[in-house]
Design a protein around this motif. Sequence first.
Motif, PDB file in Angstrom:
ATOM      1  N   PRO A   1     -16.280 -15.896 -58.642  1.00 56.73           N
ATOM      2  CA  PRO A   1     -15.143 -16.463 -57.888  1.00 56.73           C
ATOM      3  C   PRO A   1     -13.803 -15.911 -58.334  1.00 56.73           C
ATOM      4  CG  PRO A   1     -16.040 -18.087 -59.448  1.00 56.73           C
ATOM      5  CD  PRO A   1     -16.978 -16.917 -59.443  1.00 56.73           C
ATOM      6  N   GLU A   2     -13.735 -15.362 -59.523  1.00 57.31           N
ATOM      7  CA  GLU A   2     -12.471 -14.811 -60.014  1.00 57.31           C
ATOM      8  C   GLU A   2     -12.264 -13.365 -59.588  1.00 57.31           C
ATOM      9  OE1 GLU A   2     -12.299 -15.299 -64.186  1.00 57.31           O
ATOM     10  OE2 GLU A   2     -12.439 -17.501 -64.141  1.00 57.31           O
ATOM     11  N   ASP A   3     -13.266 -12.777 -58.914  1.00 61.72           N
ATOM     12  CA  ASP A   3     -13.155 -11.381 -58.484  1.00 61.72           C
ATOM     13  C   ASP A   3     -13.292 -11.327 -56.972  1.00 61.72           C
ATOM     14  OD1 ASP A   3     -13.202  -8.697 -58.035  1.00 61.72           O
ATOM     15  OD2 ASP A   3     -14.778  -8.244 -59.497  1.00 61.72           O
ATOM     16  N   PRO A   4     -12.216 -11.172 -56.249  1.00 61.13           N
ATOM     17  CA  PRO A   4     -12.283 -11.177 -54.779  1.00 61.13           C
ATOM     18  C   PRO A   4     -12.991  -9.941 -54.216  1.00 61.13           C
ATOM     19  CG  PRO A   4     -10.068 -10.621 -55.514  1.00 61.13           C
ATOM     20  CD  PRO A   4     -10.831 -11.031 -56.734  1.00 61.13           C
ATOM     21  N   TYR A   5     -13.159  -8.914 -55.025  1.00 59.62           N
ATOM     22  CA  TYR A   5     -13.814  -7.687 -54.546  1.00 59.62           C
ATOM     23  C   TYR A   5     -15.310  -7.653 -54.890  1.00 59.62           C
ATOM     24  CZ  TYR A   5      -8.944  -6.297 -54.217  1.00 59.62           C
ATOM     25  OH  TYR A   5      -7.600  -6.259 -53.922  1.00 59.62           O
ATOM     26  N   ASP A   6     -15.765  -8.707 -55.532  1.00 59.67           N
ATOM     27  CA  ASP A   6     -17.183  -8.778 -55.926  1.00 59.67           C
ATOM     28  C   ASP A   6     -17.989  -9.329 -54.753  1.00 59.67           C
ATOM     29  OD1 ASP A   6     -19.554  -8.857 -57.375  1.00 59.67           O
ATOM     30  OD2 ASP A   6     -19.146 -10.881 -58.101  1.00 59.67           O
ATOM     31  N   ASN A   7     -18.187  -8.500 -53.737  1.00 61.23           N
ATOM     32  CA  ASN A   7     -18.846  -8.969 -52.516  1.00 61.23           C
ATOM     33  C   ASN A   7     -19.891  -7.994 -51.985  1.00 61.23           C
ATOM     34  OD1 ASN A   7     -17.194  -6.945 -51.708  1.00 61.23           O
ATOM     35  ND2 ASN A   7     -15.943  -8.175 -50.318  1.00 61.23           N
ATOM     36  N   LEU A   8     -20.376  -7.076 -52.838  1.00 55.83           N
ATOM     37  CA  LEU A   8     -21.327  -6.073 -52.382  1.00 55.83           C
ATOM     38  C   LEU A   8     -22.743  -6.391 -52.835  1.00 55.83           C
ATOM     39  CD1 LEU A   8     -19.372  -2.760 -53.138  1.00 55.83           C
ATOM     40  CD2 LEU A   8     -19.621  -3.910 -50.928  1.00 55.83           C
ATOM     41  N   ALA A   9     -23.688  -5.969 -52.016  1.00 51.48           N
ATOM     42  CA  ALA A   9     -25.088  -6.028 -52.451  1.00 51.48           C
ATOM     43  C   ALA A   9     -25.322  -4.966 -53.512  1.00 51.48           C
ATOM     44  CB  ALA A   9     -26.012  -5.801 -51.256  1.00 51.48           C
ATOM     45  N   SER A  10     -26.339  -5.160 -54.323  1.00 50.72           N
ATOM     46  CA  SER A  10     -26.659  -4.202 -55.377  1.00 50.72           C
ATOM     47  C   SER A  10     -28.048  -3.611 -55.124  1.00 50.72           C
ATOM     48  CB  SER A  10     -26.626  -4.871 -56.761  1.00 50.72           C
ATOM     49  OG  SER A  10     -25.312  -5.244 -57.104  1.00 50.72           O
ATOM     50  N   GLU A  11     -28.153  -2.314 -55.286  1.00 51.38           N
ATOM     51  CA  GLU A  11     -29.426  -1.615 -55.138  1.00 51.38           C
ATOM     52  C   GLU A  11     -29.970  -1.308 -56.540  1.00 51.38           C
ATOM     53  OE1 GLU A  11     -30.897  -0.878 -52.248  1.00 51.38           O
ATOM     54  OE2 GLU A  11     -29.272  -1.764 -51.049  1.00 51.38           O
ATOM     55  N   VAL A  12     -31.155  -1.809 -56.796  1.00 51.91           N
ATOM     56  CA  VAL A  12     -31.765  -1.648 -58.114  1.00 51.91           C
ATOM     57  C   VAL A  12     -33.080  -0.889 -57.978  1.00 51.91           C
ATOM     58  CG1 VAL A  12     -32.622  -2.806 -60.180  1.00 51.91           C
ATOM     59  CG2 VAL A  12     -30.748  -3.813 -58.872  1.00 51.91           C
ATOM     60  N   MET A  13     -33.250   0.127 -58.810  1.00 55.85           N
ATOM     61  CA  MET A  13     -34.508   0.877 -58.858  1.00 55.85           C
ATOM     62  C   MET A  13     -35.245   0.494 -60.135  1.00 55.85           C
ATOM     63  SD  MET A  13     -32.958   4.536 -57.591  1.00 55.85           S
ATOM     64  CE  MET A  13     -31.490   4.283 -58.581  1.00 55.85           C
ATOM     65  N   MET A  14     -36.507   0.133 -59.980  1.00 50.70           N
ATOM     66  CA  MET A  14     -37.309  -0.282 -61.133  1.00 50.70           C
ATOM     67  C   MET A  14     -38.530   0.619 -61.257  1.00 50.70           C
ATOM     68  SD  MET A  14     -39.183  -3.934 -61.986  1.00 50.70           S
ATOM     69  CE  MET A  14     -40.483  -3.717 -60.778  1.00 50.70           C
ATOM     70  N   LYS A  15     -38.841   1.005 -62.491  1.00 50.43           N
ATOM     71  CA  LYS A  15     -40.052   1.800 -62.761  1.00 50.43           C
ATOM     72  C   LYS A  15     -40.829   1.128 -63.885  1.00 50.43           C
ATOM     73  CE  LYS A  15     -39.942   5.693 -65.098  1.00 50.43           C
ATOM     74  NZ  LYS A  15     -39.719   7.113 -65.480  1.00 50.43           N
ATOM     75  N   THR A  16     -42.118   0.956 -63.680  1.00 47.72           N
ATOM     76  CA  THR A  16     -42.989   0.417 -64.722  1.00 47.72           C
ATOM     77  C   THR A  16     -44.057   1.446 -65.058  1.00 47.72           C
ATOM     78  OG1 THR A  16     -44.510  -0.606 -63.130  1.00 47.72           O
ATOM     79  CG2 THR A  16     -42.645  -1.929 -63.889  1.00 47.72           C
ATOM     80  N   SER A  17     -44.443   1.472 -66.301  1.00 41.02           N
ATOM     81  CA  SER A  17     -45.521   2.360 -66.745  1.00 41.02           C
ATOM     82  C   SER A  17     -46.117   1.778 -68.015  1.00 41.02           C
ATOM     83  CB  SER A  17     -44.997   3.785 -66.996  1.00 41.02           C
ATOM     84  OG  SER A  17     -43.973   3.773 -67.976  1.00 41.02           O
ATOM     85  N   TYR A  18     -47.368   2.101 -68.259  1.00 44.53           N
ATOM     86  CA  TYR A  18     -48.025   1.588 -69.458  1.00 44.53           C
ATOM     87  C   TYR A  18     -49.078   2.581 -69.915  1.00 44.53           C
ATOM     88  CZ  TYR A  18     -51.501   0.019 -66.013  1.00 44.53           C
ATOM     89  OH  TYR A  18     -52.409  -0.035 -64.995  1.00 44.53           O
ATOM     90  N   GLU A  19     -49.635   2.339 -71.094  1.00 47.65           N
ATOM     91  CA  GLU A  19     -50.629   3.232 -71.696  1.00 47.65           C
ATOM     92  C   GLU A  19     -52.024   2.618 -71.553  1.00 47.65           C
ATOM     93  OE1 GLU A  19     -50.523   6.143 -72.869  1.00 47.65           O
ATOM     94  OE2 GLU A  19     -48.451   6.595 -73.381  1.00 47.65           O
ATOM     95  N   PRO A  20     -52.754   2.954 -70.482  1.00 51.24           N
ATOM     96  CA  PRO A  20     -54.072   2.337 -70.284  1.00 51.24           C
ATOM     97  C   PRO A  20     -55.123   2.813 -71.277  1.00 51.24           C
ATOM     98  CG  PRO A  20     -53.679   4.038 -68.629  1.00 51.24           C
ATOM     99  CD  PRO A  20     -52.404   3.890 -69.402  1.00 51.24           C
ATOM    100  N   LEU A  21     -54.929   3.987 -71.895  1.00 56.24           N
ATOM    101  CA  LEU A  21     -55.921   4.520 -72.827  1.00 56.24           C
ATOM    102  C   LEU A  21     -55.714   4.040 -74.260  1.00 56.24           C
ATOM    103  CD1 LEU A  21     -56.312   8.239 -71.661  1.00 56.24           C
ATOM    104  CD2 LEU A  21     -57.863   6.329 -71.267  1.00 56.24           C
ATOM    105  N   LEU A  22     -54.649   3.302 -74.498  1.00 54.02           N
ATOM    106  CA  LEU A  22     -54.354   2.893 -75.873  1.00 54.02           C
ATOM    107  C   LEU A  22     -55.501   2.150 -76.557  1.00 54.02           C
ATOM    108  CD1 LEU A  22     -52.407   2.684 -78.231  1.00 54.02           C
ATOM    109  CD2 LEU A  22     -51.417   0.663 -77.159  1.00 54.02           C
ATOM    110  N   PRO A  23     -56.198   1.203 -75.888  1.00 50.13           N
ATOM    111  CA  PRO A  23     -57.288   0.511 -76.592  1.00 50.13           C
ATOM    112  C   PRO A  23     -58.428   1.430 -77.016  1.00 50.13           C
ATOM    113  CG  PRO A  23     -56.638  -0.669 -74.611  1.00 50.13           C
ATOM    114  CD  PRO A  23     -55.950   0.645 -74.568  1.00 50.13           C
ATOM    115  N   LEU A  24     -58.646   2.530 -76.268  1.00 47.78           N
ATOM    116  CA  LEU A  24     -59.768   3.412 -76.590  1.00 47.78           C
ATOM    117  C   LEU A  24     -59.569   4.136 -77.918  1.00 47.78           C
ATOM    118  CD1 LEU A  24     -60.545   5.058 -73.130  1.00 47.78           C
ATOM    119  CD2 LEU A  24     -61.707   3.139 -74.231  1.00 47.78           C
TER     120      LEU A  24
END
Length: 252
Positions: A169-192
């Motif tokens: 509310p203190e920022d009158p220009y804070d009215n835009l949507a935000s685009e977020v890119m997310m990437k997930t990855s993991y190590e499936p072979l780690l238990p072996l």
Amino acid sequence: MMDDNDIIKQKLMERSADLDVAKQRWIFAFVASALFFGVVLTLFILPVSERTSEHNMRFSVGKESYEQSGAIEAIAVPTLYWIEFEFEMDLTAANEHNRIYIYLFKDEMPELSVDVTGTTSEELRSYFRLTSFRNGSITYSRPSLSWNLAFRDADTSTYYMVFYNPDDPEDPYDNLASEVMMKTSYEPLLPLVPIFFVISFLIMLPLMIIRVYVIIQKKKELRILLSLDLENLSDEDKVRLGIPLSVPADQI
């Protein structure tokens, strides 16, 4: 007709040939195990296994609203892998007023019956922060964030994300949507890697070495017997070679 010496010598040679075959089998098993472990370890070290699990998503979060990621599944044994979350704001669709809050949940989403329009931003952020496992934010000046959950923290294989874009509310220009890119990855072979190492190199390898050593010692013993006077071979050695003592040599 074969005499006793010929029969004993033939049995010694047959036993020596059998030991050669047995030694080759154990050596082959050791080499095959080492090669297989080397392949698994190489695939684990190289980025190839992690890239097969890589998943990219993009979220557009409107002002004073939140977006859910849905279930993020990791095909791995809980507490025996690590998973990485990477977030980045799309700066081409943002300015210095953009800010997005990110929350990570395990196993299931929290109860989101809270009405955003009837709840202050601080209350909703506090609710998300208290119920989430990890939380953080990205801004135009700090557009990236990453989390690495390993072993103890990766005690599940199902995760959920919430992206919240509150109004300032203190920022009158804070009215835009935000685009977020997310990437997930993991190590499936780690238990072996640790499992195979324990089985193969702490259990099987000593057994293989002992077995090969025993076979080599038996071959040495046979060579010594072949160099002795076979006519004077003791009854104990004949029994060990499988030659009946009470049966005439021409009937063996």
